[in-house]
Design an enzyme around this catalytic site. Structure first.
Site, PDB file in Angstrom:
ATOM      1  N   GLY A   1       0.818  -1.217   0.000  1.00 17.07           N
ATOM      2  CA  GLY A   1       0.000   0.000   0.000  1.00 17.07           C
ATOM      3  C   GLY A   1       0.845   1.257   0.000  1.00 17.07           C
ATOM      4  N   ALA A   2       1.921   1.254  -0.811  1.00 18.75           N
ATOM      5  CA  ALA A   2       2.879   2.363  -0.780  1.00 18.75           C
ATOM      6  C   ALA A   2       2.534   3.484  -1.745  1.00 18.75           C
ATOM      7  CB  ALA A   2       4.289   1.838  -1.095  1.00 18.75           C
ATOM      8  N   ASN A   3       1.359   3.436  -2.371  1.00 19.30           N
ATOM      9  CA  ASN A   3       1.007   4.459  -3.358  1.00 19.30           C
ATOM     10  C   ASN A   3       0.332   5.685  -2.743  1.00 19.30           C
ATOM     11  OD1 ASN A   3      -1.107   2.481  -2.925  1.00 19.30           O
ATOM     12  ND2 ASN A   3      -2.304   3.601  -4.426  1.00 19.30           N
TER      13      ASN A   3
ATOM     14  N   GLY B   1      -0.905   7.771   1.363  1.00 18.48           N
ATOM     15  CA  GLY B   1      -0.956   7.789   2.817  1.00 18.48           C
ATOM     16  C   GLY B   1       0.354   7.481   3.502  1.00 18.48           C
TER      17      GLY B   1
ATOM     18  N   GLY C   1       1.956   4.680   3.736  1.00 18.60           N
ATOM     19  CA  GLY C   1       2.849   3.854   2.932  1.00 18.60           C
ATOM     20  C   GLY C   1       3.693   4.668   1.970  1.00 18.60           C
TER      21      GLY C   1
ATOM     22  N   SER D   1      -3.895  -0.565  14.547  1.00 19.19           N
ATOM     23  CA  SER D   1      -4.637   0.659  14.846  1.00 19.19           C
ATOM     24  C   SER D   1      -5.103   0.617  16.288  1.00 19.19           C
ATOM     25  CB  SER D   1      -5.854   0.773  13.921  1.00 19.19           C
ATOM     26  OG  SER D   1      -6.779   1.735  14.407  1.00 19.19           O
TER      27      SER D   1
ATOM     28  N   TYR E   1     -13.633  -3.836  11.189  1.00 21.33           N
ATOM     29  CA  TYR E   1     -12.316  -3.193  11.070  1.00 21.33           C
ATOM     30  C   TYR E   1     -11.519  -3.419  12.349  1.00 21.33           C
ATOM     31  CZ  TYR E   1      -8.619   0.260  10.605  1.00 21.33           C
ATOM     32  OH  TYR E   1      -7.384   0.864  10.551  1.00 21.33           O
TER      33      TYR E   1
END
Length: 324
Positions: free
Chosen positions: A49-51, A53, A55, A180, A205
């Site tokens: 998820g590095a694209n 936020g 990440g 979280s 979640y």
């Protein structure tokens, strides 16, 4: 805009601001970590998820420290745009960035990604399980798992297992798991893990984030004596796209966005603790812990329940096809 609309906007907006102030007291800007420029030279780091936020911010900091950063993302176009953006910001003396496709909602995609990594990469020094989905409507992954459990826990569970041999061969190496603080509101519903009988998006979640912590706990036991460490973190409330499924009334959106800049961390601030766990010599050899703001965090008893952690581990192995 009519007088009535303006009045409604003021009332709703005021309520949002009041709620934000109650939930998130005005904070000081986070202190950004400073590491020697060559800290990660020669090291390979995978960030899911590095694209966007946290990440993306983490990948950018690692690039500045001259790491080889593998951005593992579902949306390749977004990831390639992010990679170009990070390279332009990192300056001339930077590491290398590689973009690879990884859809954590597909075990087939996870297996394909790991096959490529195991074949192409000589080593992995750090694996950062960062990607996540937050309070989405009820949907299932390609393999029939409730989406939040599937992406946040099971996809990363399989990913980590399939890369463990390479991580062990690369030791000392590290695994970083982004959880979280909302784990506090979660329970592992062993009787209905897929939430087929009852679905509450917030509870699911929280369940997935509690699962992250129990996974970290059991994995640390499994890795004892291997020189591979695993630690979790809670980044706090950060301005990211994670909340895109949360409904904000149209009239309240401008005030909500304003309040988020006042009360929430920036992605760069949110990336400091995963950066610390990936880079800092202070946590060399530390394993099975959870951190917040670069300090060890005391967890609730349900997140340190070794019996629940082992039970979830065994069930997760069966769910992702690692055991009969």
């Amino acid at each position: 805009m009519s007088t009535t609309a303006v009045l409604i906007a003021a009332v709703v907006g005021g309520g949002v601001l009041l709620l934000m102030r109650r939930l998130f007291p005005r904070r000081k800007a986070a202190k950004l970590l400073q590491f020697p420029t060559d800290t990660m030279r020669g090291k390979t780091v995978i960030v899911t998820g590095a694209n966007c936020g946290i990440g993306k911010a983490l990948a950018g900091e690692l690039l500045k420290l001259r790491a080889r950063v593998i951005m593992a993302c579902r949306d390749l176009r977004s990831a390639e745009d992010a990679a170009r953006d990070l390279q332009s910001q990192a300056g001339p003396q930077q590491g290398e960035v590689v973009v690879k496709h990884l859809d954590l909602a597909s075990l087939r995609s996870v297996r394909r990604f790991c096959e490529e990594i195991n074949k192409e990469e000589a080593k992995i020094d750090v694996l950062v399980n960062n990607a996540g989905i937050f309070q989405c409507p009820y949907t299932k992954t390609e393999d029939g798992f409730e989406m939040q459990l599937g992406v946040n826990h099971l996809g990363h569970f399989l990913l980590t297992h399939l890369l463990l041999d390479l991580l062990k061969a690369s030791s000392p190496s590290r695994i970083v798991v982004v959880s979280s603080k909302l784990y506090k509101y979660g329970q592992i519903n062993f009787d209905d893990l897929n939430s087929e009988r009852n679905y509450n998006k917030a509870a699911c979640y929280s369940q997935s984030k509690l699962a992250n912590l129990l996974f970290t706990l059991e994995l640390a036991h499994q890795l004892e004596g291997t020189a591979v460490t695993v630690n979790a973190l809670t980044p706090g409330m950060v301005r990211t796209r994670l909340g895109r499924h949360v409904h904000i009334p149209l009239l309240a959106k401008p005030l909500y966005h304003l309040a988020s800049y006042v009360f929430l961390k920036s992605p760069l601030e949110g990336a400091q603790t995963p950066l610390y766990l990936a880079c800092s010599p202070e946590v060399e050899g530390v394993s099975g812990k959870c951190f917040a703001n670069c300090e060890e965090e005391e967890l609730m008893a349900k997140a340190t329940d070794e019996q629940a952690a082992k039970k979830l581990w065994d069930i997760s192995r069966r769910m992702v096809g690692l055991a009969e």
